[in-house]
Scaffold this active site. Structure first.
Site, PDB file in Angstrom:
ATOM      1  N   ARG A   1      -0.614   2.053  12.976  1.00 39.46           N
ATOM      2  CA  ARG A   1      -1.182   0.814  12.447  1.00 39.46           C
ATOM      3  C   ARG A   1      -1.040   0.652  10.939  1.00 39.46           C
ATOM      4  O   ARG A   1      -1.584  -0.275  10.366  1.00 39.46           O
ATOM      5  CB  ARG A   1      -2.656   0.701  12.864  1.00 39.46           C
ATOM      6  CG  ARG A   1      -3.543   1.762  12.270  1.00 39.46           C
ATOM      7  CD  ARG A   1      -4.882   1.856  12.984  1.00 39.46           C
ATOM      8  NE  ARG A   1      -5.798   2.676  12.193  1.00 39.46           N
ATOM      9  CZ  ARG A   1      -6.801   2.189  11.471  1.00 39.46           C
ATOM     10  NH1 ARG A   1      -7.061   0.914  11.449  1.00 39.46           N
ATOM     11  NH2 ARG A   1      -7.561   3.001  10.760  1.00 39.46           N
ATOM     12  N   HIS A   2      -0.313   1.558  10.278  1.00 38.68           N
ATOM     13  CA  HIS A   2      -0.129   1.439   8.833  1.00 38.68           C
ATOM     14  C   HIS A   2       1.295   1.031   8.476  1.00 38.68           C
ATOM     15  O   HIS A   2       2.257   1.570   8.999  1.00 38.68           O
ATOM     16  CB  HIS A   2      -0.455   2.766   8.138  1.00 38.68           C
ATOM     17  CG  HIS A   2      -1.921   3.044   8.060  1.00 38.68           C
ATOM     18  ND1 HIS A   2      -2.579   3.729   9.056  1.00 38.68           N
ATOM     19  CD2 HIS A   2      -2.849   2.709   7.131  1.00 38.68           C
ATOM     20  CE1 HIS A   2      -3.876   3.819   8.723  1.00 38.68           C
ATOM     21  NE2 HIS A   2      -4.061   3.202   7.567  1.00 38.68           N
TER      22      HIS A   2
ATOM     23  N   ARG B   1      -1.388  -6.777  12.338  1.00 35.09           N
ATOM     24  CA  ARG B   1      -2.416  -6.197  13.212  1.00 35.09           C
ATOM     25  C   ARG B   1      -2.990  -7.242  14.154  1.00 35.09           C
ATOM     26  O   ARG B   1      -3.248  -6.948  15.324  1.00 35.09           O
ATOM     27  CB  ARG B   1      -3.548  -5.583  12.373  1.00 35.09           C
ATOM     28  CG  ARG B   1      -3.151  -4.272  11.751  1.00 35.09           C
ATOM     29  CD  ARG B   1      -4.395  -3.555  11.231  1.00 35.09           C
ATOM     30  NE  ARG B   1      -4.002  -2.377  10.459  1.00 35.09           N
ATOM     31  CZ  ARG B   1      -4.857  -1.590   9.819  1.00 35.09           C
ATOM     32  NH1 ARG B   1      -6.154  -1.861   9.851  1.00 35.09           N
ATOM     33  NH2 ARG B   1      -4.423  -0.547   9.148  1.00 35.09           N
TER      34      ARG B   1
ATOM     35  N   GLU C   1      -9.747  -2.381  13.225  1.00 37.70           N
ATOM     36  CA  GLU C   1     -10.096  -3.241  12.109  1.00 37.70           C
ATOM     37  C   GLU C   1      -8.940  -4.184  11.775  1.00 37.70           C
ATOM     38  O   GLU C   1      -7.801  -3.758  11.630  1.00 37.70           O
ATOM     39  CB  GLU C   1     -10.423  -2.354  10.891  1.00 37.70           C
ATOM     40  CG  GLU C   1     -10.860  -3.100   9.664  1.00 37.70           C
ATOM     41  CD  GLU C   1      -9.888  -2.925   8.523  1.00 37.70           C
ATOM     42  OE1 GLU C   1      -9.514  -1.794   8.198  1.00 37.70           O
ATOM     43  OE2 GLU C   1      -9.472  -3.970   7.974  1.00 37.70           O
TER      44      GLU C   1
ATOM     45  N   ARG D   1       0.843  -1.195   0.000  1.00 41.09           N
ATOM     46  CA  ARG D   1       0.000   0.000   0.000  1.00 41.09           C
ATOM     47  C   ARG D   1       0.877   1.242   0.000  1.00 41.09           C
ATOM     48  O   ARG D   1       1.595   1.494   0.974  1.00 41.09           O
ATOM     49  CB  ARG D   1      -0.897   0.026   1.256  1.00 41.09           C
ATOM     50  CG  ARG D   1      -1.777  -1.205   1.444  1.00 41.09           C
ATOM     51  CD  ARG D   1      -3.052  -1.180   0.634  1.00 41.09           C
ATOM     52  NE  ARG D   1      -3.656  -2.514   0.566  1.00 41.09           N
ATOM     53  CZ  ARG D   1      -4.589  -2.968   1.426  1.00 41.09           C
ATOM     54  NH1 ARG D   1      -5.006  -2.183   2.403  1.00 41.09           N
ATOM     55  NH2 ARG D   1      -5.087  -4.180   1.290  1.00 41.09           N
TER      56      ARG D   1
ATOM     57  N   GLU E   1       0.480   4.156   0.708  1.00 43.52           N
ATOM     58  CA  GLU E   1      -0.183   5.207   1.463  1.00 43.52           C
ATOM     59  C   GLU E   1       0.837   5.966   2.290  1.00 43.52           C
ATOM     60  O   GLU E   1       1.594   5.355   3.041  1.00 43.52           O
ATOM     61  CB  GLU E   1      -1.174   4.568   2.438  1.00 43.52           C
ATOM     62  CG  GLU E   1      -2.618   4.695   2.054  1.00 43.52           C
ATOM     63  CD  GLU E   1      -3.493   4.005   3.094  1.00 43.52           C
ATOM     64  OE1 GLU E   1      -4.185   4.716   3.826  1.00 43.52           O
ATOM     65  OE2 GLU E   1      -3.462   2.764   3.167  1.00 43.52           O
TER      66      GLU E   1
ATOM     67  N   SER F   1     -11.356  -6.766   6.360  1.00 43.24           N
ATOM     68  CA  SER F   1     -12.404  -6.145   5.584  1.00 43.24           C
ATOM     69  C   SER F   1     -12.829  -7.191   4.561  1.00 43.24           C
ATOM     70  O   SER F   1     -11.982  -7.845   3.955  1.00 43.24           O
ATOM     71  CB  SER F   1     -11.843  -4.896   4.902  1.00 43.24           C
ATOM     72  OG  SER F   1     -12.891  -4.095   4.459  1.00 43.24           O
TER      73      SER F   1
END
Lengths: 478, 478
Positions: free
Chosen positions: B258-259, B452, B401, B250, B252, B404
């Site tokens: 948490r990323h 996670r 989370e 990712r 991002e 998903s």
């Protein structure tokens, strides 16, 4: 909710949950005779004939004959409806199971057929399939002889979702799943710990050739060509014995039967006590456990693949045969090959040596030990008794390399010397070399190519057959 | 070959293979009293005192006290040699095992100590360690109170090879290895097949945001943000139920606790018969099996991590609690949160809802079902009964989370409509959409983030603690 026989359920919405069990095709045996059952399956073939429609219904490698006939339980309209269902559509049928007098040779369920009372289309296939499943599993020679179609590899790969439905593909990838499981279970049992290593790395460790570049925010990064440096760091971090299963990336512009730009590496690394042969023994025993597990638990899959691609059963010895490089070179010279002591093996010579070893020792799996130092990477431990050689090895299946490994240098100073000798930029491997500065046990390991192991175990001839969605310089889709 | 006590073996060459067994530290118990044993271990601490040198020898999480004393079995010179061995060096010792009167509280082996007769350095650590192991495992508060050092996270990660040697790190990553094994074993037992999906892909499927670009020979490619499209193709290819474990990427630019830009996805996809809740049930049962396996088989690891990072034991219900999105929103509103029916949950609201659920139901794990359609990806199946919602779900651990998932659209036409609605370039998702044209069963699945799950199960507060070599926008090494 009552369903009429021409109603199509499975439209893109949630389903009502009917109070019914779905039976598996493989469980349709004479014991179920005269029972009324529900089944979800694909329409494998369909043939209408007057007031009847014969279907073959398929689930993965299993199939069963089914019949819709005008009479008590089906209307003329329903036979017509059934006859119009396209091949590869998914249907729900309610049917009674009937024993048959004569075995149905063309189906996996030979002793029963289904008499359909109700049929619903769950998902309709478009009428023109890009390839026919029966063509895709036809042995190469057979097609030509009988004037029937076979499907070339690119067409298969372009339409992989359909090609993967064939009995051959189903068998190959179920067996591949088994290889991974056997690999991990064997190593876990031996006390190895599974690790996860990063695929995005900051420096191309082995000199920068054949490495893919990634744009990483405002800088550049690379895709790991192997997890080796990370495996070794885990050894330096006291994990003692580790393995990992994951993608490795090679930006090699090689368009051969055995090269992929992305493949799955089964990697092992372990500390040893006194001799790097402890590592070889662990790896060969793991391979032997895989071979035995496949032989004992995947015979159906092996036979299925053999039907389309005949090959000799895979042979191996216990303990595994280990030859020294010089012995291999001697065998090749005896067979007429001219090569120097420190030359690397060419691919044809590897193949030839595989044949010579098979003739002499009757094994498809062996280890070639003590490669010339000059042909191995900088981190390979030199042989302490002969500076021309190294404590490194390859492993071969049917004459093709499936693993490359070695004792690694665990001393920062020697590692620096060897990297300098190989003209590697020391700045780029700093964090790697630094891992050995604070106490490192002697260790070794190797990396196995999953697709090659599956290809060679099954006697196939192209690694794209054992990669679900292969990547090569010319293929990026699907 | 006789070895003198000051000889250093383990230099970068092959070893002679002495005829000796190496004992494990964890096996040093009073039953071994008065035996002469060989041991390979790290020097954890070293303290010279007159004619004696006390060492603590460590193997992973186990350690034992050892003594070199001038007398019958050691010379003055040998004590001096031992005292000079740097911390973290690896040594081989020959020693006799002695029962002790008073328990040695500071060691895992409390009932015995070793009286060393010979000691060899296998690998010498440089004298200045970049961090001290005892500082790296000190609970945050404790350091400040007692004026002792703790080690900040960047220093730990910069020197990960040493940081991974701590009892806390050893426990975290052994537990992580267990999560992967429990995940796979549970699914294999349920009839799932393991698949391998490509990480290099030709098109950024979900619109092109947050995707890393790779130079691919003369063209460009991307790193897969999830294996989802490939998992779904496998379902269309009759594999019925599949899972995979592998890296996902990712791009991002999120610098949060948490990323990560690369993490390990535990992915599931399966065909279902009548209702997508069959999928939810399979996934939640898999999670429950993981939680139970950790609770029953990794209690030592959990306790070890708790010593440094105290947390409440992880609680879960059987069957797993499933709430509808509207119920979650109602609970939040009752707690004073203002939000619209179709708004997505913010991270703080997710956290808050986790606390409310814990208070009301006493569980750290639950499913939130039927998300608003507007906040989910284009391939999510709309709720057939209410166009504002969808057949999709998230799963939460301790209010964060971890998964998903959704029922996916399995009809090419509806998929095309939804992609168009989301303004996705249809050309780029052609091969994906085409997979559904030739019969596709209703199916669903989800993706779990391994790091996670480990972080939240253990009650840790940063995902970098459960990634061996974490990658984020600012970290690419080691």
């Amino acid at each position: 909710m009552p369903l009429s026989d021409t109603e199509r359920i499975g439209e893109p919405d949630s389903f009502q949950q009917p109070d019914r069990e779905l039976v598996r095709v493989q469980d349709l045996t004479p014991e179920k005779a005269d029972q009324l059952i529900w089944l979800r399956a694909r329409v494998h073939t369909s043939r209408a004939k007057g007031k009847q429609c014969f279907l073959v219904l398929r689930q993965q490698q299993f199939n069963v004959q089914a019949l819709v006939a005008v009479g008590d339980c089906a209307s003329k309209q329903m036979v017509k409806f059934a006859a119009n269902i396209t091949k590869e559509s998914i249907v729900d049928v309610e049917a009674s199971v009937r024993k048959v007098e004569q075995k149905i040779e063309s189906c996996s369920q030979q002793d029963v057929e289904l008499h359909i009372e109700r049929i619903f289309v769950i998902s309709q296939a478009e009428p023109r399939l890009p390839l026919q499943l029966e063509d895709a599993v036809r042995p190469d020679g057979e097609g030509e002889e009988e004037g029937r179609a076979t499907v070339n590899q690119d067409t298969k790969l372009d339409n992989r979702v359909i090609d993967l439905r064939t009995t051959t593909s189903q068998a190959i990838f179920r067996l591949q799943s088994g290889v991974c499981q056997l690999f991990r279970d064997t190593l876990t049992h031996k006390g190895f710990v599974e690790i996860q290593t990063p695929k995005i790395i900051s420096a191309a460790s082995e000199g920068g050739a054949n490495v893919f570049t990634v744009s990483y925010f405002k800088t550049s990064a690379y895709l790991a060509q192997s997890p080796q440096l990370y495996k070794q760091m885990c050894i330096c971090a006291d994990f003692d014995k580790v393995f990992c299963v994951g993608p490795v990336f090679r930006a090699e512009d090689s368009n051969t039967h055995r090269h992929l730009t992305e493949f799955v590496g089964l990697d092992i690394e372990m500390a040893f006590n006194y001799h790097y042969h402890e590592v070889i023994d662990s790896i060969t025993d793991t391979m032997v456990q895989i071979f035995k597990g496949l032989r004992d638990n995947f015979q159906t899959e092996i036979q299925t693949v053999n039907k389309q691609f005949p090959s000799e059963p895979f042979k191996f010895l216990e303990p595994t045969l280990r030859l020294e490089y010089t012995e291999g070179v001697a065998m090749l010279r005896e067979a007429g090959v001219e090569m120097g002591d420190e030359d690397d093996l060419s691919t044809p010579n590897e193949k030839l040596l595989g044949r010579l070893v098979k003739e002499k020792y009757d094994t498809d799996f062996y280890v070639l030990d003590k490669y010339p130092l000059a042909v191995r990477p900088f981190y390979t431990m030199p042989d302490p008794n002969n500076a021309k050689y190294s404590n490194s090895y390859d492993m071969f299946m049917r004459g093709e390399e499936i693993l490359s490994g070695a004792q690694r240098i665990h001393d920062a100073q020697l590692l620096t010397e060897r990297a300098t000798h190989h003209q590697i930029d020391l700045e780029k491997i700093k964090s790697y070399v630094d891992s050995f500065r604070f106490g490192a046990p002697p260790h070794g390991g190797g990396g196995i190519g999953l697709e090659r192991v599956c290809m060679l175990y099954l006697g196939l001839h192209n690694v794209r057959q054992t990669s679900m969605f292969p990547r090569d310089p010319k293929r990026l889709t699907p």
